[in-house]
Write a protein that holds these residues in place. Structure first.
Motif, PDB file in Angstrom:
ATOM      1  N   VAL A   1       0.884  -1.166   0.000  1.00 18.36           N
ATOM      2  CA  VAL A   1       0.000   0.000   0.000  1.00 18.36           C
ATOM      3  C   VAL A   1       0.923   1.218   0.000  1.00 18.36           C
ATOM      4  O   VAL A   1       1.440   1.616   1.050  1.00 18.36           O
ATOM      5  CB  VAL A   1      -0.927   0.016   1.237  1.00 18.36           C
ATOM      6  N   PRO A   2       1.191   1.767  -1.170  1.00 21.10           N
ATOM      7  CA  PRO A   2       2.139   2.884  -1.264  1.00 21.10           C
ATOM      8  C   PRO A   2       1.708   4.078  -0.405  1.00 21.10           C
ATOM      9  O   PRO A   2       0.521   4.332  -0.208  1.00 21.10           O
ATOM     10  CB  PRO A   2       2.110   3.250  -2.749  1.00 21.10           C
ATOM     11  N   ASP A   3       2.713   4.787   0.093  1.00 23.10           N
ATOM     12  CA  ASP A   3       2.475   5.967   0.923  1.00 23.10           C
ATOM     13  C   ASP A   3       3.221   7.147   0.295  1.00 23.10           C
ATOM     14  O   ASP A   3       4.303   7.519   0.746  1.00 23.10           O
ATOM     15  CB  ASP A   3       2.950   5.711   2.348  1.00 23.10           C
ATOM     16  N   PRO A   4       2.643   7.735  -0.759  1.00 27.39           N
ATOM     17  CA  PRO A   4       3.337   8.831  -1.427  1.00 27.39           C
ATOM     18  C   PRO A   4       3.537  10.065  -0.540  1.00 27.39           C
ATOM     19  O   PRO A   4       4.522  10.782  -0.707  1.00 27.39           O
ATOM     20  CB  PRO A   4       2.461   9.148  -2.643  1.00 27.39           C
ATOM     21  N   ALA A   5       2.655  10.297   0.407  1.00 29.88           N
ATOM     22  CA  ALA A   5       2.816  11.448   1.298  1.00 29.88           C
ATOM     23  C   ALA A   5       4.083  11.293   2.145  1.00 29.88           C
ATOM     24  O   ALA A   5       4.845  12.251   2.327  1.00 29.88           O
ATOM     25  CB  ALA A   5       1.589  11.618   2.185  1.00 29.88           C
ATOM     26  N   PHE A   6       4.312  10.081   2.666  1.00 32.05           N
ATOM     27  CA  PHE A   6       5.516   9.821   3.444  1.00 32.05           C
ATOM     28  C   PHE A   6       6.753   9.953   2.559  1.00 32.05           C
ATOM     29  O   PHE A   6       7.748  10.560   2.958  1.00 32.05           O
ATOM     30  CB  PHE A   6       5.449   8.421   4.074  1.00 32.05           C
ATOM     31  N   ALA A   7       6.680   9.390   1.357  1.00 37.81           N
ATOM     32  CA  ALA A   7       7.815   9.476   0.427  1.00 37.81           C
ATOM     33  C   ALA A   7       8.125  10.935   0.104  1.00 37.81           C
ATOM     34  O   ALA A   7       9.290  11.350   0.113  1.00 37.81           O
ATOM     35  CB  ALA A   7       7.511   8.705  -0.856  1.00 37.81           C
ATOM     36  N   LYS A   8       7.107  11.702  -0.160  1.00 39.35           N
ATOM     37  CA  LYS A   8       7.290  13.123  -0.489  1.00 39.35           C
ATOM     38  C   LYS A   8       7.927  13.867   0.684  1.00 39.35           C
ATOM     39  O   LYS A   8       8.841  14.668   0.493  1.00 39.35           O
ATOM     40  CB  LYS A   8       5.950  13.754  -0.848  1.00 39.35           C
ATOM     41  N   ALA A   9       7.471  13.587   1.878  1.00 40.26           N
ATOM     42  CA  ALA A   9       8.033  14.240   3.064  1.00 40.26           C
ATOM     43  C   ALA A   9       9.516  13.927   3.209  1.00 40.26           C
ATOM     44  O   ALA A   9      10.317  14.810   3.546  1.00 40.26           O
ATOM     45  CB  ALA A   9       7.270  13.809   4.315  1.00 40.26           C
ATOM     46  N   GLN A  10       9.889  12.671   2.954  1.00 38.16           N
ATOM     47  CA  GLN A  10      11.301  12.286   3.064  1.00 38.16           C
ATOM     48  C   GLN A  10      12.147  12.988   2.018  1.00 38.16           C
ATOM     49  O   GLN A  10      13.228  13.506   2.310  1.00 38.16           O
ATOM     50  CB  GLN A  10      11.452  10.769   2.954  1.00 38.16           C
ATOM     51  N   LEU A  11      11.674  13.007   0.775  1.00 38.98           N
ATOM     52  CA  LEU A  11      12.449  13.632  -0.298  1.00 38.98           C
ATOM     53  C   LEU A  11      12.538  15.147  -0.117  1.00 38.98           C
ATOM     54  O   LEU A  11      13.583  15.747  -0.374  1.00 38.98           O
ATOM     55  CB  LEU A  11      11.839  13.283  -1.657  1.00 38.98           C
ATOM     56  N   GLU A  12      11.461  15.754   0.343  1.00 40.92           N
ATOM     57  CA  GLU A  12      11.471  17.205   0.547  1.00 40.92           C
ATOM     58  C   GLU A  12      12.291  17.611   1.764  1.00 40.92           C
ATOM     59  O   GLU A  12      12.684  18.770   1.875  1.00 40.92           O
ATOM     60  CB  GLU A  12      10.042  17.737   0.664  1.00 40.92           C
ATOM     61  N   SER A  13      12.558  16.671   2.650  1.00 43.29           N
ATOM     62  CA  SER A  13      13.367  16.962   3.846  1.00 43.29           C
ATOM     63  C   SER A  13      14.858  17.014   3.547  1.00 43.29           C
ATOM     64  O   SER A  13      15.638  17.468   4.384  1.00 43.29           O
ATOM     65  CB  SER A  13      13.109  15.911   4.931  1.00 43.29           C
ATOM     66  N   LEU A  14      15.255  16.547   2.384  1.00 42.20           N
ATOM     67  CA  LEU A  14      16.671  16.555   2.019  1.00 42.20           C
ATOM     68  C   LEU A  14      17.130  17.973   1.702  1.00 42.20           C
ATOM     69  O   LEU A  14      16.506  18.665   0.899  1.00 42.20           O
ATOM     70  CB  LEU A  14      16.918  15.671   0.794  1.00 42.20           C
ATOM     71  N   SER A  15      18.225  18.380   2.311  1.00 37.78           N
ATOM     72  CA  SER A  15      18.814  19.671   1.961  1.00 37.78           C
ATOM     73  C   SER A  15      19.496  19.532   0.602  1.00 37.78           C
ATOM     74  O   SER A  15      19.716  18.411   0.121  1.00 37.78           O
ATOM     75  CB  SER A  15      19.842  20.091   3.016  1.00 37.78           C
ATOM     76  N   GLU A  16      19.841  20.644  -0.009  1.00 32.36           N
ATOM     77  CA  GLU A  16      20.560  20.583  -1.286  1.00 32.36           C
ATOM     78  C   GLU A  16      21.876  19.836  -1.127  1.00 32.36           C
ATOM     79  O   GLU A  16      22.267  19.058  -1.999  1.00 32.36           O
ATOM     80  CB  GLU A  16      20.813  21.990  -1.827  1.00 32.36           C
ATOM     81  N   GLU A  17      22.547  20.061  -0.016  1.00 33.11           N
ATOM     82  CA  GLU A  17      23.829  19.393   0.252  1.00 33.11           C
ATOM     83  C   GLU A  17      23.634  17.883   0.394  1.00 33.11           C
ATOM     84  O   GLU A  17      24.403  17.091  -0.148  1.00 33.11           O
ATOM     85  CB  GLU A  17      24.452  19.968   1.522  1.00 33.11           C
ATOM     86  N   GLN A  18      22.603  17.485   1.117  1.00 31.40           N
ATOM     87  CA  GLN A  18      22.321  16.057   1.288  1.00 31.40           C
ATOM     88  C   GLN A  18      21.963  15.414  -0.049  1.00 31.40           C
ATOM     89  O   GLN A  18      22.438  14.328  -0.364  1.00 31.40           O
ATOM     90  CB  GLN A  18      21.177  15.849   2.275  1.00 31.40           C
ATOM     91  N   ALA A  19      21.124  16.083  -0.817  1.00 36.59           N
ATOM     92  CA  ALA A  19      20.711  15.546  -2.113  1.00 36.59           C
ATOM     93  C   ALA A  19      21.916  15.383  -3.042  1.00 36.59           C
ATOM     94  O   ALA A  19      22.020  14.389  -3.765  1.00 36.59           O
ATOM     95  CB  ALA A  19      19.656  16.447  -2.744  1.00 36.59           C
ATOM     96  N   ALA A  20      22.827  16.329  -2.993  1.00 39.90           N
ATOM     97  CA  ALA A  20      24.012  16.270  -3.853  1.00 39.90           C
ATOM     98  C   ALA A  20      24.923  15.102  -3.492  1.00 39.90           C
ATOM     99  O   ALA A  20      25.665  14.610  -4.348  1.00 39.90           O
ATOM    100  CB  ALA A  20      24.782  17.584  -3.778  1.00 39.90           C
TER     101      ALA A  20
END
Length: 87
Positions: free
Chosen positions: A33-52
């Protein structure tokens, strides 16, 4: 996914927090049962430095999957095209 969530909550300054957030996002999108809201929260929590610091392909694929799960087809296609053009 629960273990990753617990790790994220218990260790907000851990050196591998970005990897845990990405793994949690992917797990949320691939769950029975996918949880896109949780996934979105995790991805949006990444700073630019972390994402890089994360593997570009893995992060791009997670973002594309999230857009597709949310039925944002145009966004998903644009992100895929942008990634493929750049690499």
């Amino acid at each position: 996914m629960a273990a990753l969530d617990r790790f994220i909550l218990d260790h907000p300054q851990h050196a591998r927090l970005a990897e845990a957030r990405l793994a949690a996002a992917v797990a949320a999108l691939e769950a029975a049962v996918p949880d896109p809201a949780f996934a979105k929260a995790q991805l949006e929590s990444l700073s630019e430095e972390q994402a890089a610091a994360l593997p570009r392909a893995s992060l791009a694929l997670a973002r594309i999957r999230l857009a597709a799960r949310e039925k944002h087809w145009t966004d998903a296609a644009a992100m895929a095209d942008e990634f493929l053009t750049a690499h």
